[in-house]
Design a protein around this motif. Structure first.
Motif, PDB file in Angstrom:
ATOM      1  N   ARG A 162     -27.793  87.627 106.673  1.00 13.42           N
ATOM      2  CA  ARG A 162     -28.526  88.359 105.648  1.00 13.42           C
ATOM      3  C   ARG A 162     -27.919  88.173 104.264  1.00 13.42           C
ATOM      4  N   GLY A 163     -27.002  87.217 104.137  1.00 14.95           N
ATOM      5  CA  GLY A 163     -26.298  87.023 102.880  1.00 14.95           C
ATOM      6  C   GLY A 163     -26.916  85.975 101.982  1.00 14.95           C
ATOM      7  N   ARG A 164     -26.673  86.174 100.695  1.00 12.25           N
ATOM      8  CA  ARG A 164     -27.048  85.203  99.681  1.00 12.25           C
ATOM      9  C   ARG A 164     -25.812  84.941  98.832  1.00 12.25           C
ATOM     10  N   PHE A 165     -25.753  83.759  98.247  1.00 12.15           N
ATOM     11  CA  PHE A 165     -24.579  83.345  97.491  1.00 12.15           C
ATOM     12  C   PHE A 165     -24.952  82.945  96.079  1.00 12.15           C
ATOM     13  N   ILE A 166     -24.094  83.330  95.145  1.00 10.57           N
ATOM     14  CA  ILE A 166     -24.247  82.940  93.752  1.00 10.57           C
ATOM     15  C   ILE A 166     -22.912  82.354  93.299  1.00 10.57           C
ATOM     16  N   VAL A 167     -22.936  81.124  92.852  1.00  4.25           N
ATOM     17  CA  VAL A 167     -21.753  80.494  92.279  1.00  4.25           C
ATOM     18  C   VAL A 167     -21.905  80.554  90.762  1.00  4.25           C
ATOM     19  N   ILE A 168     -20.876  81.064  90.087  1.00  3.17           N
ATOM     20  CA  ILE A 168     -20.847  81.045  88.620  1.00  3.17           C
ATOM     21  C   ILE A 168     -19.729  80.093  88.232  1.00  3.17           C
ATOM     22  N   SER A 169     -20.098  79.048  87.495  1.00  3.18           N
ATOM     23  CA  SER A 169     -19.109  78.025  87.168  1.00  3.18           C
ATOM     24  C   SER A 169     -19.472  77.328  85.858  1.00  3.18           C
ATOM     25  N   PRO A 170     -18.473  76.963  85.068  1.00  2.65           N
ATOM     26  CA  PRO A 170     -18.776  76.149  83.891  1.00  2.65           C
ATOM     27  C   PRO A 170     -19.099  74.704  84.259  1.00  2.65           C
ATOM     28  N   LYS A 171     -18.806  74.322  85.495  1.00  5.12           N
ATOM     29  CA  LYS A 171     -19.072  72.959  85.964  1.00  5.12           C
ATOM     30  C   LYS A 171     -20.387  72.923  86.746  1.00  5.12           C
ATOM     31  N   MET A 172     -21.158  71.876  86.525  1.00  4.57           N
ATOM     32  CA  MET A 172     -22.419  71.698  87.238  1.00  4.57           C
ATOM     33  C   MET A 172     -22.228  70.719  88.387  1.00  4.57           C
ATOM     34  N   ASP A 173     -21.116  70.846  89.109  1.00  4.91           N
ATOM     35  CA  ASP A 173     -20.769  69.917  90.175  1.00  4.91           C
ATOM     36  C   ASP A 173     -21.068  70.527  91.540  1.00  4.91           C
ATOM     37  N   ILE A 174     -22.342  70.583  91.903  1.00  2.00           N
ATOM     38  CA  ILE A 174     -22.699  71.094  93.227  1.00  2.00           C
ATOM     39  C   ILE A 174     -22.302  70.024  94.243  1.00  2.00           C
ATOM     40  N   PRO A 175     -21.477  70.382  95.222  1.00  2.85           N
ATOM     41  CA  PRO A 175     -21.089  69.385  96.223  1.00  2.85           C
ATOM     42  C   PRO A 175     -22.319  68.795  96.916  1.00  2.85           C
ATOM     43  N   LEU A 176     -22.266  67.512  97.190  1.00  2.00           N
ATOM     44  CA  LEU A 176     -23.380  66.807  97.815  1.00  2.00           C
ATOM     45  C   LEU A 176     -23.872  67.510  99.075  1.00  2.00           C
ATOM     46  N   GLU A 177     -22.943  68.034  99.877  1.00  2.00           N
ATOM     47  CA  GLU A 177     -23.313  68.690 101.138  1.00  2.00           C
ATOM     48  C   GLU A 177     -24.105  69.980 100.916  1.00  2.00           C
ATOM     49  N   LEU A 178     -24.055  70.514  99.701  1.00  2.00           N
ATOM     50  CA  LEU A 178     -24.719  71.794  99.421  1.00  2.00           C
ATOM     51  C   LEU A 178     -25.934  71.663  98.512  1.00  2.00           C
ATOM     52  N   ASN A 179     -26.213  70.457  98.012  1.00  2.00           N
ATOM     53  CA  ASN A 179     -27.257  70.354  96.996  1.00  2.00           C
ATOM     54  C   ASN A 179     -28.677  70.596  97.501  1.00  2.00           C
ATOM     55  N   LYS A 180     -28.875  70.679  98.804  1.00  2.00           N
ATOM     56  CA  LYS A 180     -30.203  71.011  99.339  1.00  2.00           C
ATOM     57  C   LYS A 180     -30.338  72.492  99.689  1.00  2.00           C
ATOM     58  N   VAL A 181     -29.228  73.221  99.665  1.00  2.00           N
ATOM     59  CA  VAL A 181     -29.280  74.646 100.026  1.00  2.00           C
ATOM     60  C   VAL A 181     -28.882  75.564  98.864  1.00  2.00           C
ATOM     61  N   ILE A 182     -28.504  74.966  97.744  1.00  2.00           N
ATOM     62  CA  ILE A 182     -28.136  75.746  96.561  1.00  2.00           C
ATOM     63  C   ILE A 182     -29.000  75.287  95.388  1.00  2.00           C
ATOM     64  N   MET A 183     -29.623  76.250  94.716  1.00  2.00           N
ATOM     65  CA  MET A 183     -30.507  75.974  93.581  1.00  2.00           C
ATOM     66  C   MET A 183     -29.728  76.061  92.271  1.00  2.00           C
ATOM     67  N   PRO A 184     -29.743  74.999  91.462  1.00  3.22           N
ATOM     68  CA  PRO A 184     -29.073  75.086  90.158  1.00  3.22           C
ATOM     69  C   PRO A 184     -29.879  75.947  89.186  1.00  3.22           C
ATOM     70  N   VAL A 185     -29.172  76.800  88.455  1.00  2.00           N
ATOM     71  CA  VAL A 185     -29.801  77.662  87.445  1.00  2.00           C
ATOM     72  C   VAL A 185     -28.920  77.599  86.213  1.00  2.00           C
ATOM     73  N   HIS A 186     -29.543  77.332  85.060  1.00  2.00           N
ATOM     74  CA  HIS A 186     -28.771  77.266  83.822  1.00  2.00           C
ATOM     75  C   HIS A 186     -28.858  78.608  83.104  1.00  2.00           C
ATOM     76  N   PHE A 187     -27.726  79.087  82.638  1.00  2.00           N
ATOM     77  CA  PHE A 187     -27.674  80.318  81.854  1.00  2.00           C
ATOM     78  C   PHE A 187     -27.418  79.900  80.411  1.00  2.00           C
ATOM     79  N   ALA A 188     -28.442  80.013  79.573  1.00  3.10           N
ATOM     80  CA  ALA A 188     -28.376  79.506  78.202  1.00  3.10           C
ATOM     81  C   ALA A 188     -27.483  80.360  77.309  1.00  3.10           C
ATOM     82  N   LEU A 189     -26.927  79.712  76.320  1.00  2.00           N
ATOM     83  CA  LEU A 189     -26.161  80.432  75.301  1.00  2.00           C
ATOM     84  C   LEU A 189     -27.121  81.300  74.483  1.00  2.00           C
ATOM     85  N   PRO A 190     -26.616  82.397  73.892  1.00  2.00           N
ATOM     86  CA  PRO A 190     -27.520  83.265  73.117  1.00  2.00           C
ATOM     87  C   PRO A 190     -28.021  82.582  71.860  1.00  2.00           C
TER      88      PRO A 190
END
Length: 140
Positions: A112-140
């Motif tokens: 029942r869990g969901r995961f959120i990665v917060i990182s300054p790097k946009m390096d989603i590991p290849l093994e996870l790129n089909k199960v993790i959605m990239p989301v950009h958080f824009a500067l103000p």
């Protein structure tokens, strides 16, 4: 489209893993908390371990690492829906943690869990790129 609207749409669409790219962790955390309407929120960082955001209680000490946190969440799941926010985990994502994250994200009926990665790097590991959605958080 603003961040909250996009994030809410992805949640309602059933996305279970998010990779939010930003240098502004302190700005994105309140946005995440305001958007998530149900479930228990936990946060992990290498310096503080895993804490419950409801009462700031320590769930897993920092010495147990990311692997210890994922093991606990996998085998001793909290009641109901839950979210685990991983702050800057890229240096801690090894072979075993990638596999654990992937298994947990793919086992929807049992997990029942969901995961959120917060990182300054946009390096989603290849093994996870089909199960993790990239989301950009824009500067103000």
């Amino acid at each position: 489209m603003n961040f909250r609207t996009e994030f809410d749409q992805l949640i309602r669409a059933g996305v279970r893993g998010f990779w939010i790219t930003t240098h502004e962790e302190e700005r994105v955390l309140p946005e995440i908390q305001a958007t998530i309407k149900r479930g228990t929120l936990f946060s992990w960082s290498s310096s503080s371990g895993t804490i419950s955001l409801a009462d700031n209680s320590l769930i897993v000490p920092p010495d147990d690492g990311l692997g210890g946190t994922l093991s606990k969440m996998m085998y001793e799941q909290p009641e109901g829906e839950w979210w685990l926010i991983l702050c800057d985990p890229h240096e801690h994502i090894g072979v075993a943690t990638k596999r654990m994250l992937r298994e947990m994200l793919m086992q929807k009926p049992m997990n029942r869990g969901r995961f959120i990665v917060i990182s300054p790097k946009m390096d989603i590991p290849l093994e996870l790129n089909k199960v993790i959605m990239p989301v950009h958080f824009a500067l103000p």
